[in-house]
Write a protein that holds these residues in place. Structure first.
Motif, PDB file in Angstrom:
ATOM      1  N   SER A   1       0.814  -1.221   0.000  1.00 45.76           N
ATOM      2  CA  SER A   1       0.000   0.000   0.000  1.00 45.76           C
ATOM      3  C   SER A   1       0.843   1.264   0.000  1.00 45.76           C
ATOM      4  O   SER A   1       0.377   2.332  -0.412  1.00 45.76           O
ATOM      5  CB  SER A   1      -0.938   0.005   1.213  1.00 45.76           C
ATOM      6  OG  SER A   1      -0.181  -0.042   2.426  1.00 45.76           O
ATOM      7  N   LYS A   2       2.091   1.157   0.465  1.00 44.04           N
ATOM      8  CA  LYS A   2       2.981   2.318   0.463  1.00 44.04           C
ATOM      9  C   LYS A   2       3.664   2.512  -0.891  1.00 44.04           C
ATOM     10  O   LYS A   2       4.363   3.502  -1.092  1.00 44.04           O
ATOM     11  CB  LYS A   2       4.043   2.161   1.559  1.00 44.04           C
ATOM     12  CG  LYS A   2       3.469   2.155   2.972  1.00 44.04           C
ATOM     13  CD  LYS A   2       4.568   2.029   4.005  1.00 44.04           C
ATOM     14  CE  LYS A   2       3.998   2.045   5.418  1.00 44.04           C
ATOM     15  NZ  LYS A   2       5.062   1.915   6.453  1.00 44.04           N
ATOM     16  N   ARG A   3       3.460   1.556  -1.777  1.00 40.70           N
ATOM     17  CA  ARG A   3       4.052   1.631  -3.126  1.00 40.70           C
ATOM     18  C   ARG A   3       2.951   1.397  -4.163  1.00 40.70           C
ATOM     19  O   ARG A   3       2.938   0.395  -4.866  1.00 40.70           O
ATOM     20  CB  ARG A   3       5.160   0.590  -3.267  1.00 40.70           C
ATOM     21  CG  ARG A   3       6.283   0.714  -2.250  1.00 40.70           C
ATOM     22  CD  ARG A   3       7.263  -0.431  -2.376  1.00 40.70           C
ATOM     23  NE  ARG A   3       7.926  -0.444  -3.678  1.00 40.70           N
ATOM     24  CZ  ARG A   3       8.637  -1.478  -4.151  1.00 40.70           C
ATOM     25  NH1 ARG A   3       8.759  -2.587  -3.425  1.00 40.70           N
ATOM     26  NH2 ARG A   3       9.206  -1.409  -5.330  1.00 40.70           N
ATOM     27  N   PRO A   4       1.999   2.322  -4.269  1.00 40.97           N
ATOM     28  CA  PRO A   4       0.831   2.107  -5.134  1.00 40.97           C
ATOM     29  C   PRO A   4       1.172   1.956  -6.614  1.00 40.97           C
ATOM     30  O   PRO A   4       0.566   1.133  -7.305  1.00 40.97           O
ATOM     31  CB  PRO A   4      -0.031   3.349  -4.893  1.00 40.97           C
ATOM     32  CG  PRO A   4       0.933   4.387  -4.391  1.00 40.97           C
ATOM     33  CD  PRO A   4       1.938   3.634  -3.584  1.00 40.97           C
ATOM     34  N   THR A   5       2.141   2.719  -7.112  1.00 46.23           N
ATOM     35  CA  THR A   5       2.473   2.629  -8.533  1.00 46.23           C
ATOM     36  C   THR A   5       3.143   1.303  -8.856  1.00 46.23           C
ATOM     37  O   THR A   5       2.797   0.638  -9.841  1.00 46.23           O
ATOM     38  CB  THR A   5       3.387   3.797  -8.954  1.00 46.23           C
ATOM     39  OG1 THR A   5       2.732   5.036  -8.675  1.00 46.23           O
ATOM     40  CG2 THR A   5       3.678   3.741 -10.455  1.00 46.23           C
TER      41      THR A   5
ATOM     42  N   LEU B   1       5.652  14.356  -9.948  1.00 47.66           N
ATOM     43  CA  LEU B   1       6.040  13.105  -9.313  1.00 47.66           C
ATOM     44  C   LEU B   1       7.176  13.348  -8.320  1.00 47.66           C
ATOM     45  O   LEU B   1       8.201  13.902  -8.675  1.00 47.66           O
ATOM     46  CB  LEU B   1       6.491  12.085 -10.367  1.00 47.66           C
ATOM     47  CG  LEU B   1       5.467  11.743 -11.458  1.00 47.66           C
ATOM     48  CD1 LEU B   1       6.100  10.824 -12.498  1.00 47.66           C
ATOM     49  CD2 LEU B   1       4.236  11.083 -10.855  1.00 47.66           C
ATOM     50  N   THR B   2       6.971  12.954  -7.087  1.00 47.38           N
ATOM     51  CA  THR B   2       8.021  13.095  -6.070  1.00 47.38           C
ATOM     52  C   THR B   2       8.580  11.740  -5.656  1.00 47.38           C
ATOM     53  O   THR B   2       9.542  11.654  -4.913  1.00 47.38           O
ATOM     54  CB  THR B   2       7.464  13.817  -4.830  1.00 47.38           C
ATOM     55  OG1 THR B   2       6.322  13.086  -4.342  1.00 47.38           O
ATOM     56  CG2 THR B   2       7.051  15.244  -5.179  1.00 47.38           C
ATOM     57  N   GLY B   3       7.986  10.668  -6.104  1.00 45.57           N
ATOM     58  CA  GLY B   3       8.450   9.326  -5.806  1.00 45.57           C
ATOM     59  C   GLY B   3       7.842   8.344  -6.793  1.00 45.57           C
ATOM     60  O   GLY B   3       6.903   8.682  -7.523  1.00 45.57           O
ATOM     61  N   GLU B   4       8.360   7.116  -6.838  1.00 42.76           N
ATOM     62  CA  GLU B   4       7.893   6.087  -7.766  1.00 42.76           C
ATOM     63  C   GLU B   4       7.787   6.630  -9.197  1.00 42.76           C
ATOM     64  O   GLU B   4       6.767   6.509  -9.862  1.00 42.76           O
ATOM     65  CB  GLU B   4       6.540   5.528  -7.321  1.00 42.76           C
ATOM     66  CG  GLU B   4       6.603   4.706  -6.046  1.00 42.76           C
ATOM     67  CD  GLU B   4       5.382   3.833  -5.866  1.00 42.76           C
ATOM     68  OE1 GLU B   4       5.529   2.609  -5.954  1.00 42.76           O
ATOM     69  OE2 GLU B   4       4.283   4.393  -5.668  1.00 42.76           O
TER      70      GLU B   4
END
Length: 448
Positions: free
Chosen positions: A353-357, A394-397
């Motif tokens: 859930s912390k990495r949705p992409t 985008l700030t992550g993934e």
């Protein structure tokens, strides 16, 4: 002065000639400081195609005009040269140099502000000027190669050519000018080294697809992309220029093409003036969602990953050798079994859930392919602060590397394989700035 009267094709080049007996420009003594600075910059030598003579010493400044006449004698001055004013094609913005003579001689190039940029000597002046135009590219060539003064010297000795070139340099400095930017040593302040680039070996400036007409609609941008792909045998749509790429994938692709000595054109999709709308148009044209995109012979080869794989296998070299030929190379389907019954490798699915992409990426690939192996690596940490990702919010993934093995790739070309994956991920791609993709069939996995 002699004027060429050859007819020019379609768009003619205007030409003005200065009579030999025209009055020379007023001369004034060359300041000692200017002479000393020029000598220091050139190491005591004027630079032009690697040929030079010692610069004038400051102590000779006041008698330079008399000394020049005594030194050069019958060597002809720049005032004897014919003057050719270049023209621009209103559609493509390319510089028309069709009337530049092919003879051997000395020539001087001026920009659109009538400032001297370069003095050269050449066995074939038209080819040398053409190389200058190539080196600067459509976006700058019209401004930098606006007028050319030419002294045809067929049959003259090498020594006479050198002496004429030197006289022109000294004449320019005598009336207060500095050594032209194109003749300065490579590392000197103000040096413009593109003047000495030669043909295919030069780093070309990116194309301007907007030309003189401009691009105002998506339809016009698509038309410009299609025309460029058709016209240029090897064309790279990239972020930045070959001299200064603006992303790692573009830099990687350019590096491979340079290593192979490929003669290619480029389009900077980040330039909103030269190529407005082209960033989205090329993706629509190719049905390929990422940049860079390499086209060879009018066909999409792919992005950085495919280019690197083809380079390693030797297929890229073969494609470049056949670029521009009428008979298109066709890839034969892979021989043997699709490998659907071969043992499977490691399949690393992501549910976090912390990495949705990453989780959605994993889910889509698992649902749409008979996975024999899957590895998803999040490279976002090494691209923190990436301008392109930040532009997308985008700030992550934002950056991923995906290795996928599936029988659905059997018989498909590298481009078709990646298009198949991108088709599955089309709704997710707006959340991903860069995706490095490696595709294999089960049989290829076992073999390798």
């Amino acid at each position: 002065a002699r004027c060429s009267s050859r007819a020019a094709p379609a768009l003619t080049m205007s030409m003005a000639c200065r009579p030999r007996n025209a009055a020379a420009r007023p001369r004034r003594p060359l300041l000692a400081a200017a002479a000393a600075a020029a000598a220091a910059l050139s190491g005591g030598t004027f630079v032009g195609h690697g040929v030079g003579r010692p610069a004038a010493a400051p102590s000779r400044v006041r008698g330079l005009s008399v000394a020049m006449r005594a030194e050069f004698g019958d060597i002809r001055p720049m005032i004897d040269a014919s003057v050719y004013v270049t023209d621009l094609d209103p559609i493509t913005a390319e510089v028309d140099i069709s009337m530049i003579p092919e003879e051997m001689g000395v020539y001087a190039v001026f920009n659109d502000r009538d400032a001297l940029q370069y003095i050269g000597l050449s066995r074939a002046i038209s080819k040398s000027v053409a190389n200058h135009v190539i080196a600067f590219g459509p976006a700058e060539a019209g401004r930098m190669v606006s007028k050319v003064k030419i002294l045809e010297m067929a049959g003259e000795s090498k020594e006479t050519l050198k002496a004429t070139w030197e006289r022109w340099i000294k004449e320019h400095m005598e009336v207060g000018g500095e050594i032209p930017a194109g003749n300065l040593p490579e590392n000197a302040d103000g040096a413009e080294n593109r003047w000495r680039n030669k043909g295919a070996g030069a780093v070309k400036a990116p194309l301007s697809l907007a030309g003189v007409r401009g691009i105002e609609t998506m339809a016009e941008a698509l038309e410009a992309v299609a025309a460029a792909v058709k016209k240029h045998p090897v064309l790279l749509f990239m972020k930045g220029s070959p001299a200064m790429p603006q992303c790692g994938f573009s830099a990687k692709t350019v590096g491979i093409l340079k290593e192979l000595g490929a003669n290619f054109e480029s389009v900077n999709i980040m330039d909103p003036v030269a190529n407005p709308g082209v960033r989205d148009a090329v993706k629509e044209y190719s049905k390929w969602p990422t940049i860079p995109q390499l086209f060879i012979g009018g066909k999409l080869i792919g992005g950085a990953d495919i280019v690197a794989d083809m380079f390693d296998s030797g297929k890229l070299q073969e494609a470049l050798r056949t670029a521009g030929k009428s008979d298109e190379e066709k890839e034969a389907p892979s021989a043997g079994s699709s490998g659907a019954n071969l043992p499977k490798g490691e399949i690393k699915l992501i549910e976090d859930s912390k990495r949705p992409t990453a989780s959605k990426l994993s889910s889509l690939l698992n649902e749409n392919f008979d996975l024999h192996a899957l590895r998803i690596m999040d490279d976002s940490g090494s691209h923190a602060g990436d301008a392109g990702a930040m532009e997308m919010g985008l700030t992550g993934e934002s950056h991923f590397t995906v290795e996928i093995v599936a029988p659905e790739f059997d018989g498909l070309s590298p481009v078709a394989r990646q298009q198949k994956v991108f088709g599955v991920l089309k709704d997710l791609m707006p959340r991903i700035h860069a995706l490095s993709l490696v595709t294999k069939t089960p049989a290829e996995m076992v073999t390798q």
